[in-house]
Design an enzyme around this catalytic site. Structure first.
Site, short mmCIF file in Angstrom:
data_model
loop_
_atom_site.label_atom_id
_atom_site.label_comp_id
_atom_site.label_asym_id
_atom_site.label_seq_id
_atom_site.Cartn_x
_atom_site.Cartn_y
_atom_site.Cartn_z
N THR A 125 0.82 -1.21 0.00
CA THR A 125 0.00 0.00 0.00
C THR A 125 0.86 1.26 0.00
OG1 THR A 125 -1.49 1.28 1.43
CG2 THR A 125 -0.12 -0.35 2.53
N ASP A 126 0.29 2.35 -0.52
CA ASP A 126 1.01 3.64 -0.48
C ASP A 126 1.16 4.14 0.96
OD1 ASP A 126 -1.65 4.34 -0.04
OD2 ASP A 126 -1.74 5.85 -1.62
N GLU A 127 0.37 3.59 1.90
CA GLU A 127 0.42 4.09 3.28
C GLU A 127 1.77 3.82 3.94
OE1 GLU A 127 -2.91 3.57 5.82
OE2 GLU A 127 -4.35 3.90 4.20
N TYR A 150 -1.48 -0.24 11.22
CA TYR A 150 -1.73 -0.94 9.94
C TYR A 150 -0.56 -0.72 8.98
CZ TYR A 150 -3.23 -1.39 5.08
OH TYR A 150 -3.29 -1.70 3.76
N LYS A 154 2.31 -3.28 7.38
CA LYS A 154 2.50 -3.51 5.94
C LYS A 154 3.95 -3.18 5.54
CE LYS A 154 -0.18 -4.48 3.21
NZ LYS A 154 -0.59 -5.85 2.71
P1 NAD Z 1 -9.94 -6.91 2.88
O1 NAD Z 1 -9.87 -6.60 4.34
O2 NAD Z 1 -11.20 -6.63 2.14
O3 NAD Z 1 -9.57 -8.44 2.65
C1 NAD Z 1 -8.55 -9.10 3.32
C2 NAD Z 1 -8.74 -10.60 3.12
O4 NAD Z 1 -7.65 -11.26 3.77
C3 NAD Z 1 -10.03 -11.15 3.74
O5 NAD Z 1 -10.65 -12.03 2.84
C4 NAD Z 1 -9.54 -11.90 4.98
O6 NAD Z 1 -10.38 -12.99 5.34
C5 NAD Z 1 -8.16 -12.35 4.53
N1 NAD Z 1 -7.24 -12.60 5.66
C6 NAD Z 1 -6.95 -11.77 6.69
N2 NAD Z 1 -6.06 -12.34 7.52
C7 NAD Z 1 -5.76 -13.55 6.98
C8 NAD Z 1 -4.89 -14.61 7.36
N3 NAD Z 1 -4.17 -14.54 8.48
N4 NAD Z 1 -4.81 -15.70 6.58
C9 NAD Z 1 -5.55 -15.79 5.43
N5 NAD Z 1 -6.40 -14.85 5.04
C10 NAD Z 1 -6.50 -13.73 5.80
O7 NAD Z 1 -8.71 -6.14 2.25
P2 NAD Z 1 -8.57 -5.44 0.83
O8 NAD Z 1 -9.05 -4.05 0.92
O9 NAD Z 1 -9.11 -6.34 -0.21
O10 NAD Z 1 -6.98 -5.38 0.71
C11 NAD Z 1 -6.27 -6.50 0.21
C12 NAD Z 1 -4.78 -6.21 0.27
O11 NAD Z 1 -4.49 -5.04 -0.49
C13 NAD Z 1 -4.28 -5.92 1.69
O12 NAD Z 1 -3.03 -6.53 1.84
C14 NAD Z 1 -4.16 -4.41 1.74
O13 NAD Z 1 -3.14 -4.02 2.61
C15 NAD Z 1 -3.82 -4.07 0.30
N6 NAD Z 1 -4.27 -2.76 -0.21
C16 NAD Z 1 -5.57 -2.37 -0.05
C17 NAD Z 1 -5.99 -1.15 -0.58
C18 NAD Z 1 -7.42 -0.69 -0.46
O14 NAD Z 1 -7.71 0.46 -0.84
N7 NAD Z 1 -8.35 -1.50 0.03
C19 NAD Z 1 -5.07 -0.34 -1.27
C20 NAD Z 1 -3.74 -0.78 -1.40
C21 NAD Z 1 -3.37 -1.99 -0.87
O1 DAU Z 2 -4.09 4.08 0.65
C1 DAU Z 2 -4.34 2.71 0.60
C2 DAU Z 2 -5.14 2.30 1.81
O2 DAU Z 2 -6.46 2.78 1.61
C3 DAU Z 2 -5.15 0.79 2.04
O3 DAU Z 2 -3.85 0.36 2.32
C4 DAU Z 2 -6.10 0.42 3.19
O4 DAU Z 2 -6.19 -0.99 3.32
C5 DAU Z 2 -7.48 0.97 2.86
O5 DAU Z 2 -8.36 0.70 3.92
C6 DAU Z 2 -7.39 2.49 2.62
O6 DAU Z 2 -7.01 3.17 3.85
P1 DAU Z 2 -7.68 4.57 4.27
O7 DAU Z 2 -7.51 4.75 5.71
O8 DAU Z 2 -7.23 5.66 3.36
O9 DAU Z 2 -9.22 4.22 3.88
P2 DAU Z 2 -10.61 4.54 4.63
O10 DAU Z 2 -11.69 4.21 3.66
O11 DAU Z 2 -10.65 3.94 5.98
O12 DAU Z 2 -10.55 6.11 4.79
C7 DAU Z 2 -10.43 6.98 3.67
C8 DAU Z 2 -10.40 8.41 4.19
O13 DAU Z 2 -11.70 8.72 4.73
C9 DAU Z 2 -9.42 8.63 5.32
O14 DAU Z 2 -8.87 9.92 5.21
C10 DAU Z 2 -10.28 8.54 6.59
C11 DAU Z 2 -11.62 9.06 6.12
N1 DAU Z 2 -12.82 8.48 6.78
C12 DAU Z 2 -12.92 7.13 6.86
C13 DAU Z 2 -14.02 6.55 7.48
C14 DAU Z 2 -14.12 5.05 7.60
C15 DAU Z 2 -13.81 9.31 7.26
O15 DAU Z 2 -13.72 10.55 7.16
N2 DAU Z 2 -14.91 8.72 7.86
C16 DAU Z 2 -15.05 7.39 8.01
O16 DAU Z 2 -16.06 6.93 8.60
#
Ligand code: NAD
Ligand code: DAU
Length: 340
Positions: A125-127, A150, A154
């Site tokens: 992730t970019d985070e 988190y 990562k």
């Molecule tokens: P998500 O939370 O929707 O899904 C995570 C999945 O991993 C779930 O199906 C969960 O059951 C499984 N999991 C968790 N712990 C596990 C374990 N110990 N063993 C096996 N399975 C396990 O997450 P997402 O949003 O789909 O993100 C997927 C990946 O991409 C993550 O690694 C996250 O860091 C990365 N990522 C997410 C975003 C985003 O915007 N959502 C952006 C960049 C990177």
């Molecule tokens: O940047 C990539 C990341 O994006 C991934 O690595 C993470 O897995 C994914 O969850 C996401 O993280 P963020 O923290 O950016 O996503 P989230 O949707 O939780 O929040 C997006 C923005 O909105 C953040 O600035 C917090 C804000 N927010 C979030 C929630 C849940 C609110 O203002 N209100 C809310 O209720």
């Protein structure tokens, strides 16, 4: 390719499994997932009987089961999505994030090494780069400076993946993507939370002043980038993935309210996320120039498509937003005070 997709029942993982079945029908896809609260087999209902798709219920920390699965399916490639992924939950339960994201990744890497896979791709992730001020972009050489439990977990996993390349010569890649949105996005994250709350005429919680910036990418564009890195990524390389699409949180929330014809009175500014990163912005030049990736969707098109998906798949999110989800919701938002 005989591919193990770890975490394939979550948001991005399930979109990626769909992508692989559609574009690479010759490959075997084994979805290995623990089915935490975020994992949902409903996301894969339409392909559950597909001949090249298999599901295994398992934890990436379980070495014995992983070894069995690698042997059983003769796995040669791994993509690791499996993780605890929600920043807010990492603030209240950091230990879970270390266990799955750091220890789990190391275990999976180690099994992949012992089974001599030809490629291991870590979905990051970019985070991991921390927070930007008003200017600048994250490149692959930006120093890691994670701010939440988190992102720290990562970043730790990324360093372990790098170490397996440097020490053991494993063929690894790491992708670092910006915020995704699209179908099957769990409704605790900003976009699906706001869409589904608005549909229920519930309050829309915006943390702090709502001026935080995220760089949004439609999930299918992310999946296409992962596919490309899997096939063409150079050993040991990191690739940033992002679509030049920076938006302030408040603008996203207002856009959703507007599109659904709801009232802006639903928007409530609540107390901020501790350690809330101000701005993320990806420089995707490397993946664009070296691998030829380009996003196919504009934000304007894909956000409409996403909102329509939540209208069409009401059963999917209503099932989630009951029971356990409501306990989390009350804990997360019940104690937040209004700030404006
Ligand atoms: P998500 O939370 O929707 O899904 C995570 C999945 O991993 C779930 O199906 C969960 O059951 C499984 N999991 C968790 N712990 C596990 C374990 N110990 N063993 C096996 N399975 C396990 O997450 P997402 O949003 O789909 O993100 C997927 C990946 O991409 C993550 O690694 C996250 O860091 C990365 N990522 C997410 C975003 C985003 O915007 N959502 C952006 C960049 C990177
Ligand atoms: O940047 C990539 C990341 O994006 C991934 O690595 C993470 O897995 C994914 O969850 C996401 O993280 P963020 O923290 O950016 O996503 P989230 O949707 O939780 O929040 C997006 C923005 O909105 C953040 O600035 C917090 C804000 N927010 C979030 C929630 C849940 C609110 O203002 N209100 C809310 O209720």
């Amino acid at each position: 390719m005989r591919l193990l997709v770890a975490g394939g029942a979550g948001f991005i993982g399930s979109n990626f499994v769909h992508h692989m079945i559609k574009f690479h029908p010759e490959d075997t896809v084994v979805n290995y997932d623990l089915l935490t609260y975020a994992g949902n087999l409903e996301n894969l209902k339409d392909i559950e009987d597909h001949p090249t798709y298999h599901f295994v219920h398992g934890d990436i920390r379980n070495r014995e089961l992983l070894e069995y699965v690698f042997d059983q399916f003769d796995i040669d490639t791994v993509v690791n999505f499996a993780a605890e992924s929600h920043v807010d939950r990492s603030i209240t339960e950091p230990d879970l994030f270390v266990k799955s994201n750091v220890l789990g990744t190391q275990n999976l890497l180690d099994v992949a090494k012992s089974k001599q896979v030809t490629k291991y791709l870590q979905i990051s992730t970019d985070e991991v780069y921390g927070s930007l001020g008003a200017d600048g972009f994250f490149t692959e050489t930006t120093p890691l400076a994670p701010n939440s439990p988190y992102s720290a977990s990562k970043a730790s996993a990324d360093l372990m993946v790098r170490a397996y390349y440097e020490t053991y010569g494993m063929n690894i890649n790491i992708t670092r993507c910006s915020n995704n949105y699209g179908p099957y996005h769990f409704p605790e994250k900003l976009i699906p939370l706001v869409i589904t709350n608005a549909l229920e005429d519930k309050e829309l919680p915006v943390y702090g002043d709502g001026q935080n910036i995220r760089d949004w990418l439609y999930v299918e564009d992310h999946c296409a980038a992962i596919d490309l890195v899997l096939h063409k990524g150079k050993p040991g390389e990191v690739y940033n993935v992002g679509g030049h699409n920076e938006k302030r949180n408040i603008d996203i929330v207002e856009l959703i309210v507007d599109t659904l014809g709801k009232s802006c009175d639903l928007i409530k500014h609540v107390s901020d996320r501790p350690g809330h990163d101000r701005r993320y912005a990806i420089d995707p030049t490397k993946i664009e120039t070296e691998l030829g990736w380009k996003p196919q969707y504009t934000f304007e098109t894909a956000i409409k498509k996403t909102i329509q998906w939540y209208l069409d798949y009401e059963d999917w999110w209503r099932k989630i937003k009951s029971g356990e989800y409501m306990d989390y919701y009350k804990k997360q938002y019940g104690s937040k005070s209004y700030v404006k």
